[in-house]
Enzyme design. Structure first.
Site, short mmCIF file in Angstrom:
data_model
loop_
_atom_site.label_atom_id
_atom_site.label_comp_id
_atom_site.label_asym_id
_atom_site.label_seq_id
_atom_site.Cartn_x
_atom_site.Cartn_y
_atom_site.Cartn_z
N HIS A 142 -2.99 2.38 8.60
CA HIS A 142 -4.02 1.65 7.86
C HIS A 142 -4.28 0.34 8.57
CE1 HIS A 142 -6.18 -0.68 5.00
NE2 HIS A 142 -5.14 -1.34 4.53
N HIS B 264 -7.13 -3.12 9.42
CA HIS B 264 -8.27 -3.94 9.04
C HIS B 264 -9.09 -4.21 10.30
CE1 HIS B 264 -6.07 -5.75 5.26
NE2 HIS B 264 -6.15 -4.44 5.24
N GLU C 60 0.81 -1.21 0.00
CA GLU C 60 0.00 0.00 0.00
C GLU C 60 0.85 1.27 0.00
OE1 GLU C 60 -2.93 -0.24 -0.66
OE2 GLU C 60 -3.86 -2.00 0.26
N HIS D 62 -12.65 -3.45 2.99
CA HIS D 62 -11.20 -3.53 3.16
C HIS D 62 -10.75 -3.13 4.56
CE1 HIS D 62 -7.04 -2.62 1.18
NE2 HIS D 62 -6.89 -2.94 2.46
#
Length: 213
Positions: free
Chosen positions: A90, A92, A72, A152
């Site tokens: 980031h 999940h 990413e 996502h």
């Protein structure tokens, strides 16, 4: 640079302890002048050590480290190019990810969401690691410090890794509040006027500031 690498590793381990990342799912970065320290691809974040992080330039070329950077990378670099960010997280995280599969926007159901700039948009789905996904997320972040990523996860940015991690935790909490409210009924959303009143109250009362003598 060593301080930035320590900060990224510390953030990864804390996010893992808090349950916002699992195994290799998620990534963190911190900017240090014209360099970015980022988690390597395939790293188990709960065990990440500073020496395992990767350093890239603003074009994404590796300048330090033995491991390839996260897939990413475009997402992270684009945030640094477009926004006043010192760190990007980031995740999940489970509740945020679940909501990203259902809603188009997380509305401001609590005044603490002002930390994100208000409502949190959901970036349209695209394959992980793609420029399309990065572009979608960057658009969703305009005027905000957090976004959900459809089917996502979530992304937050702030001045440093500690602040970005706190935003990620707050986002997961806000998602959980919204989820719980939706199981009871139709959540009432705070209006722009009500949010503006909160900002005025915080300013007037000097919330979070040291008391003057």
């Amino acid at each position: 640079m060593e301080a930035a690498r320590e900060a990224v590793a510390d953030a990864c381990r804390r996010l893992a302890r808090e349950g916002l990342v699992h195994s290799t799912a998620g990534n963190v970065s911190a900017r240090a002048d014209d360099r970015v320290v980022v988690t390597p691809t395939g790293a188990v974040l709960a065990d990440l050590r500073p020496e395992l992080t990767t350093v890239v330039d603003m074009q994404g070329e590796v300048v330090e480290g033995e491991l390839a950077p996260t897939s990413e990378l475009f997402l992270h670099l684009g945030i640094y190019e477009r926004f006043d960010a010192g760190a990007v997280v980031h995740t999940h995280s489970p509740v945020a990810t679940a909501l990203s599969c259902v809603v188009d926007e997380l509305p401001p159901v609590h005044y603490q969401m002002l930390a994100f700039g208000g409502s949190v948009r959901v970036a349209p789905y695209a394959t992980f690691g793609s420029r399309e996904l990065a572009d979608n997320v960057h658009a969703a972040l305009e005027g905000r410090s957090a976004a959900l990523m459809q089917n996502h996860g979530a992304v937050c940015f702030a001045s440093d890794c500690v602040a970005a991690t706190e935003l990620a935790l707050l986002l997961e909490w806000a998602c959980d509040v919204y989820w719980r409210a939706r199981t009871i009924g139709d959540p009432r959303v705070l209006s722009d006027e009500e949010l503006a009143d909160v900002v005025a109250a915080v300013t007037e009362r000097g919330y979070g500031q040291a008391r003057t003598r």
